[in-house]
Design a protein around this motif. Structure first.
Motif, short mmCIF file in Angstrom:
data_model
loop_
_atom_site.label_atom_id
_atom_site.label_comp_id
_atom_site.label_asym_id
_atom_site.label_seq_id
_atom_site.Cartn_x
_atom_site.Cartn_y
_atom_site.Cartn_z
N ALA A 1 30.71 38.25 24.43
CA ALA A 1 29.45 38.00 25.14
C ALA A 1 29.63 37.09 26.35
N HIS A 2 30.73 37.25 27.07
CA HIS A 2 30.91 36.44 28.28
C HIS A 2 31.56 37.27 29.37
N PHE A 3 31.52 36.73 30.56
CA PHE A 3 32.11 37.41 31.70
C PHE A 3 33.53 36.93 31.92
N VAL A 4 34.34 37.78 32.53
CA VAL A 4 35.72 37.46 32.85
C VAL A 4 35.89 37.62 34.36
N ASP A 5 36.53 36.66 35.01
CA ASP A 5 36.82 36.75 36.43
C ASP A 5 38.30 37.04 36.62
N TRP A 6 38.64 37.88 37.57
CA TRP A 6 40.03 38.05 37.92
C TRP A 6 40.16 38.33 39.40
N THR A 7 41.33 38.02 39.93
CA THR A 7 41.58 38.25 41.35
C THR A 7 41.48 39.74 41.63
N TYR A 8 40.71 40.08 42.63
CA TYR A 8 40.45 41.48 42.96
C TYR A 8 41.33 41.87 44.14
#
Length: 136
Positions: free
Chosen positions: A58-65
């Motif tokens: 139930a959370h968001f994940v950030d990654w380098t795009y």
């Protein structure tokens, strides 16, 4: 900006727009007396990320795009969109359905330019902060 001239962050941002993703520059904690040149030397703070909902938690994940520089991100787009690639001397050409044709210094750059052109057209409005200091 012409799609055929997009590079680096501007190209990755345009791919995110074509994909319907929101990209942003993270606000990383920095010491009050930070040395920008030293901090950016390894690129650790000079990145754009995409926020994605992980379906298993139930959370968001950030990654380098970076679809124009990372095959793990650009490869699936190339496959899904049926973009053909081949080398023409020192440059690469990408073609989609025989309609959209783009060139680039690498196969990923050529393919992502082709993808952006197919979805957003031959000209894209790019935020100024993404084009400052970037050259072809």
């Amino acid at each position: 900006m012409k799609t055929s001239e997009l590079t680096k962050h501007a190209l990755n941002w345009a791919v995110a727009q074509a994909e319907g993703d929101r990209v942003y520059r993270p606000c990383l904690g920095r010491p009050a007396d930070w040395d920008k040149e030293a901090w950016l030397a390894d690129g650790s703070d000079d990145r754009w990320v995409v926020r994605v909902q992980n379906p298993n938690v139930a959370h968001f994940v950030d990654w380098t795009y970076n679809p124009s520089g990372d095959w793990m991100q650009g490869g699936p787009i190339i496959q899904r969109e049926h973009i053909a690639l081949w080398s023409e001397g020192y440059d690469w050409e990408a073609k989609q359905y025989g309609q959209h044709e783009s060139w680039g210094e690498t196969p990923l750059i050529a393919a992502m330019r082709c993808y952006v052109a197919s979805k957003l057209g031959d000209e894209v409005d790019i935020p100024t902060e993404l084009t400052q200091g970037e050259t072809k």
